[in-house]
Write an enzyme that holds these catalytic residues in place. Structure first.
Site, mmCIF file in Angstrom:
data_model
loop_
_atom_site.group_PDB
_atom_site.id
_atom_site.type_symbol
_atom_site.label_atom_id
_atom_site.label_comp_id
_atom_site.label_asym_id
_atom_site.label_seq_id
_atom_site.Cartn_x
_atom_site.Cartn_y
_atom_site.Cartn_z
ATOM 1 N N LYS A 87 0.847 -1.193 0.000
ATOM 2 C CA LYS A 87 0.000 0.000 0.000
ATOM 3 C C LYS A 87 0.877 1.234 0.000
ATOM 4 O O LYS A 87 1.844 1.312 0.747
ATOM 5 C CB LYS A 87 -0.875 0.010 1.271
ATOM 6 C CG LYS A 87 -1.901 1.112 1.286
ATOM 7 C CD LYS A 87 -3.101 0.711 0.477
ATOM 8 C CE LYS A 87 -4.101 1.845 0.344
ATOM 9 N NZ LYS A 87 -3.635 2.923 -0.523
ATOM 10 N N LYS A 111 4.814 2.038 8.807
ATOM 11 C CA LYS A 111 3.593 2.771 9.173
ATOM 12 C C LYS A 111 2.404 1.831 9.297
ATOM 13 O O LYS A 111 1.631 1.896 10.262
ATOM 14 C CB LYS A 111 3.321 3.857 8.122
ATOM 15 C CG LYS A 111 2.171 4.788 8.460
ATOM 16 C CD LYS A 111 1.967 5.838 7.366
ATOM 17 C CE LYS A 111 3.144 6.771 7.257
ATOM 18 N NZ LYS A 111 2.869 7.884 6.312
ATOM 19 N N LYS A 123 5.426 2.502 -2.693
ATOM 20 C CA LYS A 123 5.338 3.912 -3.095
ATOM 21 C C LYS A 123 5.584 3.998 -4.594
ATOM 22 O O LYS A 123 6.263 3.138 -5.174
ATOM 23 C CB LYS A 123 6.378 4.767 -2.360
ATOM 24 C CG LYS A 123 5.934 6.213 -2.173
ATOM 25 C CD LYS A 123 4.840 6.329 -1.125
ATOM 26 C CE LYS A 123 4.484 7.782 -0.842
ATOM 27 N NZ LYS A 123 3.511 7.897 0.243
ATOM 28 N N THR A 207 -5.679 12.063 7.620
ATOM 29 C CA THR A 207 -4.296 12.233 8.062
ATOM 30 C C THR A 207 -4.201 13.310 9.139
ATOM 31 O O THR A 207 -3.574 13.113 10.189
ATOM 32 C CB THR A 207 -3.379 12.579 6.880
ATOM 33 O OG1 THR A 207 -3.507 11.574 5.875
ATOM 34 C CG2 THR A 207 -1.926 12.666 7.323
ATOM 35 N N ASN A 238 -3.711 20.023 2.930
ATOM 36 C CA ASN A 238 -4.764 19.203 3.516
ATOM 37 C C ASN A 238 -4.438 18.790 4.944
ATOM 38 O O ASN A 238 -5.245 18.953 5.861
ATOM 39 C CB ASN A 238 -4.999 17.964 2.649
ATOM 40 C CG ASN A 238 -6.129 17.097 3.167
ATOM 41 O OD1 ASN A 238 -7.217 17.591 3.438
ATOM 42 N ND2 ASN A 238 -5.875 15.817 3.324
ATOM 43 N N SER A 367 -7.572 4.588 4.456
ATOM 44 C CA SER A 367 -7.437 3.892 3.174
ATOM 45 C C SER A 367 -7.769 2.409 3.345
ATOM 46 O O SER A 367 -8.402 1.790 2.484
ATOM 47 C CB SER A 367 -6.018 4.051 2.630
ATOM 48 O OG SER A 367 -5.814 5.335 2.097
#
Length: 434
Positions: A87, A111, A123, A207, A238, A367
């Site tokens: 992810k 994470k 990524k 987040t 954001n 997510s």
């Protein structure tokens, strides 16, 4: 041979090949080595977790609006998938490097492990300045990149998400391209999609909400009331704007904010709702905001405050300025805002750092919720999303706090110890397929 013996013999001090000494990947590896020593990690497991499982580099030819062909370079790094499908976001930037993508993929592994989400780390990136592309060119770029990654992406293999300069529209193009090739709609192949395509409520704010949940938990440990807290937020995108707004709603006094136009300081506190309205009506920029005085980014970081939330870019707090940071708590809203060589200076000054792999994990947590909802075809209310997010983030903070007390180490060190132990234990149980 134990890890400590290996360190003595120099094995774990060997530099990772082709990685610059001061790179983001090198900073991650320095923290990884420390955790390996604490855990007395087996050499073979260390080697396994030090290297990405897969590195994919592709050329992306795009027919531009004027008929000429441009070729861009794209990457996808799968760091680890031992806990589940990999992810991680996809960023579009002319500064993207394979080194950066490797570091961010590894961070995603840790994470996900920190917040007990059953994903591995990945990524992606494309080296391009999206501002120089029309909407049609951006769509063609995204669809060709996706076509080149069809053997990588998949709801059970690797699940992209938005990152720098990508958004829910880009995710919609990826989902559609992948679905066309599969001859069925696969909305679980990406997260961060528009809600109408299977996105999750609460994802955009996740987040920043996770940052604030961890910050409130840390304030509780220090017995500081949110209503008696002063906050500085670097970055007003954001993550930064949501963090500032939620802290403001908790009664905290946000005394400084910043974006690409510069910093803004008001010792009596900034009206965050007014600042958000101003930014939204001025092209997402605070330039000209008169609710605070201009201040340099460097001076903003060094303001005396209870909470500092760096939510902009990497390496903002480093060995040059770490000794001048006056916050009691640093909550890392961005990825890698504190360099490895600044960690010790902050620790010596008694500053609690909530590391990025915990503080900004709210995004990957929701997510995961989105992926679960897509797989079940049943969607939750925003209240349920936020409630479950707050619970998971608070539990993860408490887990790391217990590890930090057990080993007398910092929260960042505890995060790596906890995450690496979880991944390593899973690896040992699953074994190596031969």
């Amino acid at each position: 041979m134990s890890t400590k013996d290996s360190i003595a013999s120099g094995y774990y001090k060997e530099p990772v090949p082709h990685i610059a000494h001061d790179s983001p990947f090198a900073s991650m590896m320095e923290r990884f080595r420390f955790a390996a020593e604490i855990l007395d990690l087996d050499e073979g497991v260390f080697k396994y977790l030090s290297s990405p499982e897969k590195v994919v580099m592709v050329s992306i030819p795009v027919t531009m609006d004027d008929g000429r062909i441009e070729v861009f370079e794209g990457y996808r790094v799968i760091h680890n998938s031992i806990l589940g499908p990999s992810k991680g976001g996809i960023r579009y930037s002319e500064d993207v490097t394979i080194d950066e993508v490797k570091a961010l993929a590894a961070w995603m592994t840790w994470k996900c492990a920190v917040v007990n989400v059953p994903f591995g780390g990945a990524k992606g990136g494309v080296r391009v300045n999206p501002k120089n592309l029309s909407q049609a060119e951006l769509e063609r770029l995204t669809r060709r990149y996706t076509a080149n990654m069809l053997d990588v992406f998949g709801p059970d293999r690797d699940i992209p998400a938005p990152d720098m300069n990508t958004n829910e529209q880009v995710m919609a193009w990826i989902m559609d391209t992948y679905s066309m090739k599969q001859k069925k709609t696969e909305n679980a192949v990406v997260t961060g999609k528009p809600i109408i395509l299977g996105g999750s409520k609460g994802r955009k704010e996740a987040t920043g909400r996770g940052v604030v949940t961890c910050t409130l938990a840390a304030l509780g440990k220090l017995r500081i009331s949110p209503s008696n807290t002063t906050v500085v937020v670097q970055g007003f995108g954001n993550v930064g704007s949501v963090s500032a707004q939620l802290m403001y709603e908790q009664g905290a006094e946000v005394i400084a904010i910043s974006d690409i136009s510069g910093g803004y300081y008001n010792k009596n506190g900034i009206d965050i709702e007014e600042a958000i309205r101003y930014s939204q009506t001025h092209g997402n920029s605070l330039e000209g905001f008169d609710g605070a005085e201009p201040i340099s980014n460097q001076d903003l970081l060094e303001l005396e405050c209870d909470v500092l939330i760096p939510a902009a870019k990497e390496d903002q707090i480093n060995k040059e300025n770490a000794s001048r940071i006056k916050a009691k708590i640093i909550a890392e809203g961005a990825n890698g805002p504190v360099t490895a060589n600044a960690d010790k200076l902050l620790e010596e000054n008694g500053i609690m750092v909530i590391p990025d792999i915990l503080a900004n994990a709210g995004g990957v947590t929701v997510s995961y919720f989105e992926w679960v909802q897509d797989r079940h075809g049943y969607f939750w209310t925003e209240e349920r999303v936020n409630r479950r997010l707050n619970r998971m983030m608070r539990e993860s903070f408490d887990n790391l706090f217990m590890v930090s007390e057990k080993y007398s180490i910092t929260l960042r060190q505890a995060a790596y110890v906890y995450a690496i132990d979880r991944v390593a234990t899973t690896l040992k149980l699953r074994g190596i397929y031969a």
